[in-house]
Scaffold this active site. Structure first.
Site, PDB file in Angstrom:
ATOM      1  N   TYR A  20       0.820  -1.217   0.000  1.00 56.04           N
ATOM      2  CA  TYR A  20       0.000   0.000   0.000  1.00 56.04           C
ATOM      3  C   TYR A  20       0.856   1.270   0.000  1.00 56.04           C
ATOM      4  CZ  TYR A  20      -3.051  -3.715   1.645  1.00 56.04           C
ATOM      5  OH  TYR A  20      -3.719  -4.907   1.781  1.00 56.04           O
ATOM      6  N   TYR A 148     -13.716  -6.280   4.326  1.00 45.38           N
ATOM      7  CA  TYR A 148     -12.426  -6.502   3.660  1.00 45.38           C
ATOM      8  C   TYR A 148     -12.158  -8.002   3.676  1.00 45.38           C
ATOM      9  CZ  TYR A 148      -7.447  -6.827   2.775  1.00 45.38           C
ATOM     10  OH  TYR A 148      -6.233  -7.178   2.251  1.00 45.38           O
ATOM     11  N   ASP A 249     -15.405 -15.272   7.112  1.00 46.43           N
ATOM     12  CA  ASP A 249     -13.995 -14.900   6.995  1.00 46.43           C
ATOM     13  C   ASP A 249     -13.479 -14.571   8.391  1.00 46.43           C
ATOM     14  OD1 ASP A 249     -11.547 -13.700   6.625  1.00 46.43           O
ATOM     15  OD2 ASP A 249     -12.199 -12.360   5.011  1.00 46.43           O
ATOM     16  N   LYS A 278      -3.656 -15.627   9.466  1.00 49.09           N
ATOM     17  CA  LYS A 278      -2.992 -14.703  10.370  1.00 49.09           C
ATOM     18  C   LYS A 278      -2.412 -15.385  11.609  1.00 49.09           C
ATOM     19  CE  LYS A 278      -5.067 -10.298   8.954  1.00 49.09           C
ATOM     20  NZ  LYS A 278      -3.852  -9.758   8.339  1.00 49.09           N
TER      21      LYS A 278
END
Length: 432
Positions: A20, A148, A249, A278
């Site tokens: 990003y 997201y 998710d 993660k």
């Protein structure tokens, strides 16, 4: 071969493209020489208390000897082997652990190599489920705004289409259906009106939908919002009513981050497909998984095609599986609930006063997640430097200054981080 520049940072700025960021005007980076416990040790000798757990993954802190030992032991016998036609103990043990921990019925495990890929696999499972049953036309997903789900093109298509980080790709990614952001906020009173817009969409478009995909209870990088578990419970009921699959998710929320092992547990529901990543390996190696129930696996396997068309090269990597097994063993044998509860209480006490600041729009806390939503976007470079000068690592994002620290952080270290956050958001010059 090019001659190396004077410093690592010089070479980094010239050649390495960080997430990003722009190569024309990249954000400053800081060289980390070592990470131990909850501290990032910079090459210049400074130490930073890490409030981000390396994008929420290092739940046990860094270089935990139990996980490092498991990786070293596995590396000495087999670092990697293809998963096509071959299996091994670390993968089988990991699948068993995940099935034991996951919501009831999720007993089919696909081992992927990143969070975005696990969501891709989950979406592909949903599409193949209907195709295998001979049902055509179910090519769309229903989700909510403010979400997201990853950076690949298929996962970008179910991220917020306007306010999210991927709005630039509008018109390129596949277009799905978006309901309003889920309401009410976590802890607020539920009314049936909060599900009406979602219910209308799912009933109106049932014949087009392959699945509903949601981040359960906690919307992560799309806005750090916490919503009522009752909304999730009603979504499960609507999916059952219409026969549409539900994908959860849990990449950001899985393994205790919200105060429950999985955020789905707040609502007491089990999705048809669940994506995790993660914290799966305790932030040591890249690994993710997509879990499915037998409805999904039988629907795909008993169809005319019969196979799930996906297979990453590093799927089921033994090193990563060994790390995940060690991390999950550490988690279940630790007082993680008490630790997360203590972090939550301290975050509420120390961040709540920030709500009175003129620069701040909202302060919210759930589990080991603390969020200050500001009225204007932060000057990312200036605020990042402010935090480094204060000896903490907090990565602002847009209007959000938030932390998801390792579960092992001490109250003293956490106070250092929250004090720096409060001081940062009080300074108007740190905003654009």
């Amino acid at each position: 071969m090019q001659t190396l520049p004077q410093t690592i940072l010089d070479f980094d700025r010239e050649h390495l493209w960080h997430p990003y960021t722009s190569m024309r005007d990249p954000l400053p980076v800081y060289e980390v020489a070592r990470a131990q416990g909850v501290r990032l040790c910079l090459a210049d000798g400074r130490e930073l208390i890490d409030g981000m757990a390396s994008w929420w993954s290092a739940i046990h802190g860094y270089s935990h000897p139990f996980i490092i030992s498991a990786i070293q032991k596995q590396a000495s016998s087999m670092a990697h082997v293809m998963f096509g036609g071959i299996t091994h103990r670390p993968a089988v043990e990991l699948a068993k652990r995940l099935i034991d921990l996951a919501p009831h019925g999720l007993d089919r495990v696909f081992l992927a190599d990143s969070g975005s890929v696990s969501v891709e696999v989950g979406m592909k499972m949903a599409y193949q489920y209907w195709l295998s049953k001979g049902v055509k036309g179910r090519t769309r997903m229903l989700t909510v705004r403010g979400g997201y789900h990853g950076d690949t093109f298929r996962t970008m298509s179910v991220c917020d289409p306007e306010g999210g980080m991927h709005q630039f790709f509008k018109g390129i990614v596949f277009e799905h259906l978006f309901a309003p952001k889920p309401e009410p906020c976590f802890g607020d009173s539920w009314e049936e009106k909060h599900i009406e817009a979602f219910a209308k969409l799912i009933r109106l478009h049932t014949d087009e939908l392959a699945a509903v995909i949601l981040e359960p209870v906690v919307q992560g990088a799309g806005g750090m919002r916490f919503y009522s578990p009752e909304f999730l419970s009603r979504v499960r009921e609507l999916c059952d009513e219409t026969g549409i699959l539900l994908i959860a998710d849990e990449i950001a929320t899985g393994f205790g981050r919200s105060g429950q092992m999985f955020a789905c547990d707040w609502a007491g529901i089990s999705p048809d497909i669940m994506c995790v990543g993660k914290a799966l390996t305790g932030g040591t190696m890249t690994l993710a998984a997509t879990l499915a129930n037998r409805r999904v696996s039988d629907g795909i396997s008993n169809g005319t095609h019969g196979i799930l068309n996906h297979g990453p090269t590093f799927m089921g990597n033994p090193l990563a599986c060994a790390a995940a097994n060690a991390s999950l063993e550490l988690l279940v044998n630790s007082p993680w609930e008490e630790r997360v509860d203590q972090i939550e209480g301290q975050l509420r006490a120390e961040l709540s006063p920030c709500a009175e600041l003129p620069t701040v729009q909202d302060v919210r806390v759930l589990g080991a997640i603390g969020v200050i939503e500001c009225r204007r976007p932060a000057d990312a470079a200036a605020m990042q430097q402010f935090f480094v000068d204060r000896g903490v690592w907090v990565r602002p994002f847009g209007r959000l200054v938030y932390i998801m620290p390792p579960y092992i952080i001490s109250p003293e270290d956490l106070s250092e981080v929250t004090a720096a956050m409060a001081d940062a958001v009080a300074q108007k010059e740190l905003f654009t």
